[in-house]
Design a protein around this motif. Structure first.
Motif, short mmCIF file in Angstrom:
data_model
loop_
_atom_site.label_atom_id
_atom_site.label_comp_id
_atom_site.label_asym_id
_atom_site.label_seq_id
_atom_site.Cartn_x
_atom_site.Cartn_y
_atom_site.Cartn_z
N THR A 45 0.85 -1.19 0.00
CA THR A 45 0.00 0.00 0.00
C THR A 45 0.88 1.24 0.00
O THR A 45 1.84 1.34 0.77
CB THR A 45 -0.91 0.01 1.24
N VAL A 46 0.54 2.20 -0.87
CA VAL A 46 1.30 3.45 -0.97
C VAL A 46 0.99 4.32 0.24
O VAL A 46 -0.17 4.66 0.50
CB VAL A 46 0.97 4.20 -2.26
N PHE A 82 6.11 2.46 0.11
CA PHE A 82 5.12 1.40 0.29
C PHE A 82 5.27 0.74 1.66
O PHE A 82 6.39 0.52 2.14
CB PHE A 82 5.32 0.30 -0.76
N GLN A 116 -3.74 -0.06 -2.91
CA GLN A 116 -2.94 -1.27 -2.77
C GLN A 116 -2.60 -1.83 -4.16
O GLN A 116 -3.45 -1.85 -5.06
CB GLN A 116 -3.70 -2.32 -1.97
#
Length: 579
Positions: A45-46, A82, A116
């Motif tokens: 996930t960023v 991330f 994501q």
């Protein structure tokens, strides 16, 4: 690396809005290499996005930089931080930085904060890990079929030979607003080759897997509900057969598309179909003249066609941008032949219905004229491939019709100025033919002069027809050793992605080639400049025209203007004697 094995046509089809000037290669199914020790692949996930200072590309072309080509001169890079939700290969750390852009240019992946993704990386400059749209990276939601296979590779379990997602879909840009693509559960699927048969079914999420498939060429079929076709979004007809080797892990996402069809023709005031025309189809509640619809092209057949159309209401429009295009010199027109959107007739399509006579009838056209272009070589023509082009100062560029060897005809708008030029790419294999046995080094290309044709105005006297109607043809004949009788103009090719040029490949100095027409309307390209010297090395490209109502009033019965004739002359190429 694993991403190469998993790069499929389906991935490219998922990203039409991202892939602009970047083109991803379409690799055939190969032997699955699994996850390698130097791979970095994860589900993450960023959490943060930041820009990295732009670097100057030492290989950038100086002239491009001078011409404000920032894409060539600088290489901006974005850093994406991330949180790793699940690791498949790579370092065992909770967080990681991935970069995008740089030398990858338009192929760089644009991640969004909070979303994501399944991320494949490749190591590039300064040890940084980069991600592109071509290496398998995608949103997690688009990786439902891929995730189980990545877990199997990581855990050294059995991996599927062919796997993917089956979902119900509509053609690009035509999905109903409240009806997104849905996975199709419990559908029976079959792979058949000359020697083998394999069967499986989709799961609750539409994911399927075939295991232990032997090498061979396979037909892929599905037991779909009525009025659906088993195919992919951009294909006409069903799925083609495909080949896989032993030990493959081939991701193949497929769709169930509706079987409706809309077919028709764009007809001129005389009731005859235009040789070149583009039309766009929209859901009736989503028409916007500033946004593209599903596009179709009308060429030699005199018909346009839209496949896989689902039930619903549609708007059909010709020349949405209202471009002044000499190849189709008519303003924006809605089905069945009205200029105002409020007067258009909504097309109602039932499930599986095929409407085969949705004709658009045009009325008033922009005034046009014709120019005939003859080619002349001062000292005889060398062997090679000739390109003749016309560049418009405003509006679209005209396509060429080859009517005889060395003789072309263009239809122009009376209101526009055009620059005509030609070049010939010489054939080095025949360099010795013009100088006996002596080895001769010819240039790779020779250019003609450039001639500008001004627009016609009320104060302009229409060009007189040549006193010798055969002068241009005679010039062509002189270059080919005999008289030439110009046949009827041959319609241009229907290749909608071709440039607005006419190419005459002439290995035998006698075989004429068909001219190629304009590419689909461009919404971003600026109008080309007026050429006042030799033509450029690049092919002519279509240009954007303002979507506002044209200043040039269309005419129901345009005045017939005599055909103007011009001659483009090639200088004798210099030839250097070799050893």
């Amino acid at each position: 690396m694993i991403q190469r094995a998993l790069l499929t046509l389906a991935l490219i089809l998922f990203l039409p809005s991202i892939i602009r000037s970047c083109t991803c290669s379409k690799e055939a199914p190969g032997t699955c290499p699994g996850l390698q020790s130097d791979d970095v692949v994860f589900l993450g996930t960023v959490t943060d996005i930041s820009a990295v200072a732009a670097t100057v590309n030492p290989d950038a072309n100086t002239d491009a930089a001078t011409n404000n080509d920032a894409q060539s001169a600088t290489t901006p890079i974005t850093r994406y931080h991330f949180h790793i939700d699940e690791r498949f290969a790579g370092p065992n750390s909770p967080d990681i930085d991935v970069f995008s852009g740089g030398d990858d240019g338009d192929c760089g992946y644009n991640f969004k904060k909070g979303d994501q993704y399944i991320v494949y990386t490749q190591q590039e400059t300064e040890g940084r890990l980069f991600a592109t749209i071509c290496n398998g990276t995608r949103r997690a939601a688009d990786g439902r079929a891929l995730l189980p296979q990545l877990r199997a590779m990581r855990n050294h379990d059995r991996v599927a030979s062919v796997f993917g997602l089956l979902h119900r879909a509509d053609p690009p840009l035509l999905a109903p607003t409240d009806d997104p693509d849905d996975p199709l559960p419990n559908i029976k699927l079959k792979l058949r080759s000359k020697d083998d048969r394999f069967a499986t079914s989709t799961g609750p999420d539409g994911v399927y897997s075939f295991y232990d498939v032997h090498a061979g060429e396979y037909q892929y079929t599905a037991d779909l509900p009525a009025r659906f076709e088993f195919t992919q979004k951009t294909l006409k007809g069903g799925l083609p057969p495909f080949k896989i080797p032993n030990g493959a892990c081939y991701e193949y996402n497929v769709s169930a598309l509706p079987t409706g069809k809309i077919r028709g023709g764009v007809l001129g005031p005389d009731g005859k179909p235009l040789q070149l025309a583009s039309v766009e189809l929209y859901r009736a509640d989503r028409y916007d003249h500033q946004k593209p619809g599903l596009w179709s092209f009308q060429g030699d057949t005199g018909k346009f066609e839209f496949d896989h159309i689902g039930p619903g209401q549609y708007i059909l429009v010709f020349n949405r941008l209202n471009r002044e295009d000499p190849n189709s010199p008519y303003p924006r027109t809605f089905y069945p032949g009205v200029s105002d959107q409020s007067e258009t007739k909504i097309i109602h399509v039932k499930d599986g219905e095929q409407l085969l006579n949705a004709n658009i009838k045009l009325r008033n056209g922009f005034p046009t004229r014709k120019v005939r272009v003859a080619l002349k070589w001062k000292d005889g023509r060398p062997l090679g491939e000739v390109t003749v082009s016309a560049k418009a100062e405003t509006g679209g560029n005209p396509a060429a019709q080859k009517i005889a060897e060395g003789l072309y005809q263009f239809t122009l708008l009376q209101s526009a100025r055009y620059s005509f030029s030609a070049w010939e790419d010489l054939d080095p294999q025949h360099a010795t033919q013009r100088h006996g046995a002596q080895t001769c080094s010819l240039p790779a290309r020779i250019d003609s002069d450039t001639i500008t044709v001004d627009p016609l105005t009320a104060a302009t006297t229409p060009p007189e027809a040549s006193s010798n109607e055969t002068s241009a043809a005679d010039a062509s004949a002189a270059n080919n050793g005999g008289a030439v009788t110009a046949p009827d103009a041959t319609p241009a090719s229907t290749d909608s992605n071709a440039n607005n040029t006419a190419a005459a490949a002439d290995a035998n100095a006698a075989e004429p080639n068909a001219a190629t027409p304009g590419e689909p309307p461009s919404e971003t390209a600026p109008a080309p400049p007026v050429a006042t010297s030799k033509s450029r090395n690049s092919k002519t490209r279509n240009t954007k025209h303002n979507a506002k109502k044209s200043d040039t009033a269309p005419s129901a019965e345009p005045t017939v203007i005599p055909t103007q004739e011009i001659t483009l002359t090639f200088a004798t190429p210099s030839c250097t004697a070799g050893e």
